[in-house]
Design an enzyme around this catalytic site. Structure first.
Site, PDB file in Angstrom:
ATOM      1  N   ARG A 117     -79.724  21.074  84.560  1.00 60.51           N
ATOM      2  CA  ARG A 117     -80.669  22.200  84.683  1.00 60.51           C
ATOM      3  C   ARG A 117     -81.332  22.286  86.052  1.00 60.51           C
ATOM      4  O   ARG A 117     -82.386  22.883  86.205  1.00 60.51           O
ATOM      5  CB  ARG A 117     -81.743  22.167  83.600  1.00 60.51           C
ATOM      6  CG  ARG A 117     -81.189  22.330  82.206  1.00 60.51           C
ATOM      7  CD  ARG A 117     -82.242  22.863  81.248  1.00 60.51           C
ATOM      8  NE  ARG A 117     -81.687  22.919  79.912  1.00 60.51           N
ATOM      9  CZ  ARG A 117     -81.656  21.884  79.082  1.00 60.51           C
ATOM     10  NH1 ARG A 117     -82.177  20.731  79.439  1.00 60.51           N
ATOM     11  NH2 ARG A 117     -81.120  22.011  77.890  1.00 60.51           N
TER      12      ARG A 117
ATOM     13  N   LYS B 259     -79.627  32.041  97.619  1.00 57.70           N
ATOM     14  CA  LYS B 259     -78.633  32.648  96.716  1.00 57.70           C
ATOM     15  C   LYS B 259     -77.432  31.710  96.610  1.00 57.70           C
ATOM     16  O   LYS B 259     -76.896  31.269  97.620  1.00 57.70           O
ATOM     17  CB  LYS B 259     -78.138  33.982  97.280  1.00 57.70           C
ATOM     18  CG  LYS B 259     -79.063  35.151  97.039  1.00 57.70           C
ATOM     19  CD  LYS B 259     -78.318  36.429  97.414  1.00 57.70           C
ATOM     20  CE  LYS B 259     -79.203  37.645  97.321  1.00 57.70           C
ATOM     21  NZ  LYS B 259     -78.473  38.867  97.732  1.00 57.70           N
TER      22      LYS B 259
ATOM     23  N   GLU C 162     -72.730  38.860 111.410  1.00 61.57           N
ATOM     24  CA  GLU C 162     -74.007  38.877 110.672  1.00 61.57           C
ATOM     25  C   GLU C 162     -75.196  38.753 111.632  1.00 61.57           C
ATOM     26  O   GLU C 162     -76.277  39.289 111.372  1.00 61.57           O
ATOM     27  CB  GLU C 162     -74.075  37.762 109.620  1.00 61.57           C
ATOM     28  CG  GLU C 162     -72.898  37.749 108.624  1.00 61.57           C
ATOM     29  CD  GLU C 162     -72.930  38.853 107.562  1.00 61.57           C
ATOM     30  OE1 GLU C 162     -73.929  39.586 107.464  1.00 61.57           O
ATOM     31  OE2 GLU C 162     -71.917  38.973 106.836  1.00 61.57           O
TER      32      GLU C 162
ATOM     33  N   LYS D 126     -83.836  36.285 109.160  1.00 64.85           N
ATOM     34  CA  LYS D 126     -83.486  36.242 107.739  1.00 64.85           C
ATOM     35  C   LYS D 126     -84.619  35.610 106.944  1.00 64.85           C
ATOM     36  O   LYS D 126     -84.967  36.085 105.862  1.00 64.85           O
ATOM     37  CB  LYS D 126     -82.168  35.493 107.492  1.00 64.85           C
ATOM     38  CG  LYS D 126     -81.864  35.443 105.993  1.00 64.85           C
ATOM     39  CD  LYS D 126     -80.432  35.297 105.582  1.00 64.85           C
ATOM     40  CE  LYS D 126     -80.341  35.428 104.054  1.00 64.85           C
ATOM     41  NZ  LYS D 126     -79.050  35.086 103.499  1.00 64.85           N
TER      42      LYS D 126
ATOM     43  N   GLU E  58     -84.995  39.670  95.815  1.00 68.26           N
ATOM     44  CA  GLU E  58     -84.357  40.950  96.077  1.00 68.26           C
ATOM     45  C   GLU E  58     -84.851  42.072  95.164  1.00 68.26           C
ATOM     46  O   GLU E  58     -84.061  42.819  94.577  1.00 68.26           O
ATOM     47  CB  GLU E  58     -82.819  40.823  96.004  1.00 68.26           C
ATOM     48  CG  GLU E  58     -82.126  41.940  96.767  1.00 68.26           C
ATOM     49  CD  GLU E  58     -80.631  41.704  97.011  1.00 68.26           C
ATOM     50  OE1 GLU E  58     -80.107  40.674  96.560  1.00 68.26           O
ATOM     51  OE2 GLU E  58     -80.034  42.545  97.682  1.00 68.26           O
TER      52      GLU E  58
ATOM     53  N   ARG F  32     -85.475  42.879 100.591  1.00 70.37           N
ATOM     54  CA  ARG F  32     -84.340  42.020 100.942  1.00 70.37           C
ATOM     55  C   ARG F  32     -83.026  42.811 101.033  1.00 70.37           C
ATOM     56  O   ARG F  32     -82.081  42.389 101.688  1.00 70.37           O
ATOM     57  CB  ARG F  32     -84.217  40.866  99.928  1.00 70.37           C
ATOM     58  CG  ARG F  32     -83.151  39.846 100.308  1.00 70.37           C
ATOM     59  CD  ARG F  32     -83.225  38.569  99.464  1.00 70.37           C
ATOM     60  NE  ARG F  32     -82.119  37.678  99.805  1.00 70.37           N
ATOM     61  CZ  ARG F  32     -82.076  36.382  99.509  1.00 70.37           C
ATOM     62  NH1 ARG F  32     -83.074  35.813  98.856  1.00 70.37           N
ATOM     63  NH2 ARG F  32     -81.038  35.656  99.843  1.00 70.37           N
TER      64      ARG F  32
ATOM     65  N   ASN G  20     -78.363  44.016 103.357  1.00 71.52           N
ATOM     66  CA  ASN G  20     -77.102  44.556 102.862  1.00 71.52           C
ATOM     67  C   ASN G  20     -76.544  45.650 103.772  1.00 71.52           C
ATOM     68  O   ASN G  20     -75.500  46.232 103.470  1.00 71.52           O
ATOM     69  CB  ASN G  20     -77.359  45.117 101.463  1.00 71.52           C
ATOM     70  CG  ASN G  20     -76.243  44.773 100.523  1.00 71.52           C
ATOM     71  OD1 ASN G  20     -75.625  43.720 100.641  1.00 71.52           O
ATOM     72  ND2 ASN G  20     -75.955  45.686  99.616  1.00 71.52           N
TER      73      ASN G  20
ATOM     74  N   HIS H 226     -72.857  46.447 104.259  1.00 68.47           N
ATOM     75  CA  HIS H 226     -72.136  45.737 103.207  1.00 68.47           C
ATOM     76  C   HIS H 226     -71.688  46.634 102.055  1.00 68.47           C
ATOM     77  O   HIS H 226     -70.758  46.282 101.343  1.00 68.47           O
ATOM     78  CB  HIS H 226     -72.981  44.583 102.655  1.00 68.47           C
ATOM     79  CG  HIS H 226     -72.976  43.378 103.563  1.00 68.47           C
ATOM     80  ND1 HIS H 226     -73.554  43.395 104.812  1.00 68.47           N
ATOM     81  CD2 HIS H 226     -72.453  42.134 103.410  1.00 68.47           C
ATOM     82  CE1 HIS H 226     -73.396  42.198 105.376  1.00 68.47           C
ATOM     83  NE2 HIS H 226     -72.730  41.414 104.544  1.00 68.47           N
TER      84      HIS H 226
ATOM     85  N   HIS I 294     -68.020  45.832 101.692  1.00 62.43           N
ATOM     86  CA  HIS I 294     -67.422  45.218 100.497  1.00 62.43           C
ATOM     87  C   HIS I 294     -66.299  46.088  99.934  1.00 62.43           C
ATOM     88  O   HIS I 294     -65.270  45.579  99.483  1.00 62.43           O
ATOM     89  CB  HIS I 294     -68.490  44.989  99.416  1.00 62.43           C
ATOM     90  CG  HIS I 294     -69.374  43.807  99.698  1.00 62.43           C
ATOM     91  ND1 HIS I 294     -70.699  43.755  99.312  1.00 62.43           N
ATOM     92  CD2 HIS I 294     -69.122  42.643 100.327  1.00 62.43           C
ATOM     93  CE1 HIS I 294     -71.217  42.596  99.700  1.00 62.43           C
ATOM     94  NE2 HIS I 294     -70.281  41.900 100.322  1.00 62.43           N
TER      95      HIS I 294
ATOM     96  N   HIS J  52     -64.315  39.388 106.193  1.00 62.45           N
ATOM     97  CA  HIS J  52     -65.642  39.885 105.834  1.00 62.45           C
ATOM     98  C   HIS J  52     -66.371  40.440 107.064  1.00 62.45           C
ATOM     99  O   HIS J  52     -66.964  41.514 107.005  1.00 62.45           O
ATOM    100  CB  HIS J  52     -66.450  38.757 105.189  1.00 62.45           C
ATOM    101  CG  HIS J  52     -67.836  39.179 104.790  1.00 62.45           C
ATOM    102  ND1 HIS J  52     -68.088  40.010 103.730  1.00 62.45           N
ATOM    103  CD2 HIS J  52     -69.047  38.894 105.340  1.00 62.45           C
ATOM    104  CE1 HIS J  52     -69.396  40.221 103.621  1.00 62.45           C
ATOM    105  NE2 HIS J  52     -70.007  39.557 104.591  1.00 62.45           N
TER     106      HIS J  52
END
Ligand code: NAD
Ligand code: ZN
Length: 373
Positions: free
Chosen positions: A129, A151, A193, A235, A245, A249, A253, A256, A260, A272
């Site tokens: 956990r 993340k 990035e 960042k 998010e 945040r 993106n 993206h 994507h 990417h």
């Protein structure tokens, strides 16, 4: 950039939940990995997770160093590449940890690129956990992006990163010396990035990157230090404000939504970084078309990106790209949302930092950039 004192490295603080963590950035920091682990985490055992490439180049030696310093460290490896960022790898790694008797007094140490920091992060988030993780990013992408912000996750049949958790690290150690072994193509792709950080938050930083592209690609020590520190500061500023998010945040993106869709429509033939670079240009053009961005923003961004990557546009089918846009993870009611620039270095606040854009306008912006078949 102000904090970049090369000889001592730099430290950027990131707030997460009730606590906070440090991102240490400096050339040669890993020489004292045992000392850093000792002083930042309260654990009796260390499960060091790494991919097979990075194991041979860096991690085996690091684990040896930890053992010599008296730490109980065990190396766990998996095959390199995005194809390993799966529940299967997660189950193999967690089974190996259970077999080896790792308890709640364990700390996971992730040494690698974004695949490793995401996968090992998800292992740490779920093992018993949740046990602490120290992120040791070794690619540009992982240093300036994936290792910061908490993340974690894996890819599934339905798409990338669809199963995961927020799990803030106890510490991030970005030793820029390891970038010298990173393949050239990964350097270029990862630096996209950093350009994104400049485009959305700091025009002067974008100019700095453009002026120093060659030095960054050659891993010049002082320039790399300045860039990694500034990207991490930017960042960190965003994720500190909106860790989970809820809104702000999402500006990360930028590029993206389209990026994507381009990646997916090319069956991941497009890297990417290349996909996001193209996505940023398309989204900047959408901003111009809607009158949100000031004149020349898209052209200036395209010129900046061309110093890093030569345009790589195919093979992608426009209809497939548009199809993937509707299936975007962050779409609302089947419609993708877009982060739009007001000008270079500034994002338009829109509605909760994103815009609903008519599909025809996105298609039009794409048409100019992608060969239609
Ligand atoms: N969690 C986040 O916030 C976040 C953000 C951005 C990207 N990501 C994830 O990051 C992943 C991409 O990361 P990546 O581009 O680092 O991929 P990666 O981890 O696959 O690394 C790219 C390649 O470089 C190799 N490598 C890494 N460091 C090296 C070094 N120092 N020397 C030699 N080889 C080295 C790896 O073995 C691999 O073959 C994607 O899965 C993406 O979803 C996550
Ligand atoms: Zn990205």
């Amino acid at each position: 950039m102000r904090e970049a004192v090369e000889s001592h490295g730099a430290s950027v603080r990131v707030r997460a939940g009730a606590g906070e963590y440090s991102v240490l950035i400096g050339h040669g920091l890993l020489a004292d990995l045992p000392g850093l682990l000792d002083s930042h985490v309260d654990a009796n055992r260390f499960a060091v997770i790494t991919d097979e490439n990075v194991a041979a180049l860096h991690t085996e030696a690091l684990v040896e160093k930890c053992r010599e310093a008296g730490l109980d460290a065990t190396l766990l490896t998996f095959p390199a590449g995005e194809a390993s960022k799966t529940r299967k790898s997660w189950s193999i790694l967690t089974d190996e940890m259970l077999d080896a008797g790792f308890g709640r007094d364990t700390c996971v140490v992730a040494v690698g690129g974004g695949v490793t920091t995401d996968l090992a992060g998800f292992v740490a988030a779920t093992y018993m956990r949740g046990v602490p993780i120290v992120q040791v990013p070794t690619s540009y992408l992982a240093m300036i992006d994936a290792s910061v912000g908490g993340k974690t996750g894996v890819d599934v049949r339905h798409g990338k990163n669809l199963v995961g958790a927020f799990h803030a690290p106890a510490l991030v150690i970005a030793d820029t010396a390891v970038l010298t072994t990173l393949p050239a193509v990964q350097r270029r792709q990862g630096l996209v990035e950093a350009f994104k950080h400049g485009a959305i938050l700091d025009r002067a930083y974008l100019d700095f990157l453009v002026s120093n592209v060659e030095a960054l690609l050659a891993v010049d020590r002082s320039v790399v230090q300045q860039a990694v520190v500034r990207s991490v500061e930017l960042k960190a500023g965003v994720v500190t404000e909106d860790e989970l998010e809820a809104g702000y945040r999402q500006i990360l993106n930028f590029g993206h939504t389209v990026g994507h869709a381009l990646e997916a429509a090319s069956d991941f033939a497009l890297g990417h970084g290349s996909a996001v670079a193209l996505g940023m240009v398309v989204e900047a053009r959408v901003g111009a078309r809607l009158g949100v961005s000031s004149d020349g923003t898209a052209e200036r961004l395209e010129a900046a990106l061309s110093t890093l990557l030569s345009p790589e546009r195919g093979p992608v089918d426009l209809e497939r790209v548009v199809g993937f846009l509707g299936a975007d993870k962050k779409a609302r009611g089947g419609r993708a949302r877009y982060v739009l620039l007001r000008q270079l270095g500034e994002v338009d606040s829109g509605t909760g930092w994103t815009h609903d854009v008519p599909e025809a306008i996105v298609t039009e912006a794409l048409e100019g950039l992608i060969p239609t078949r």
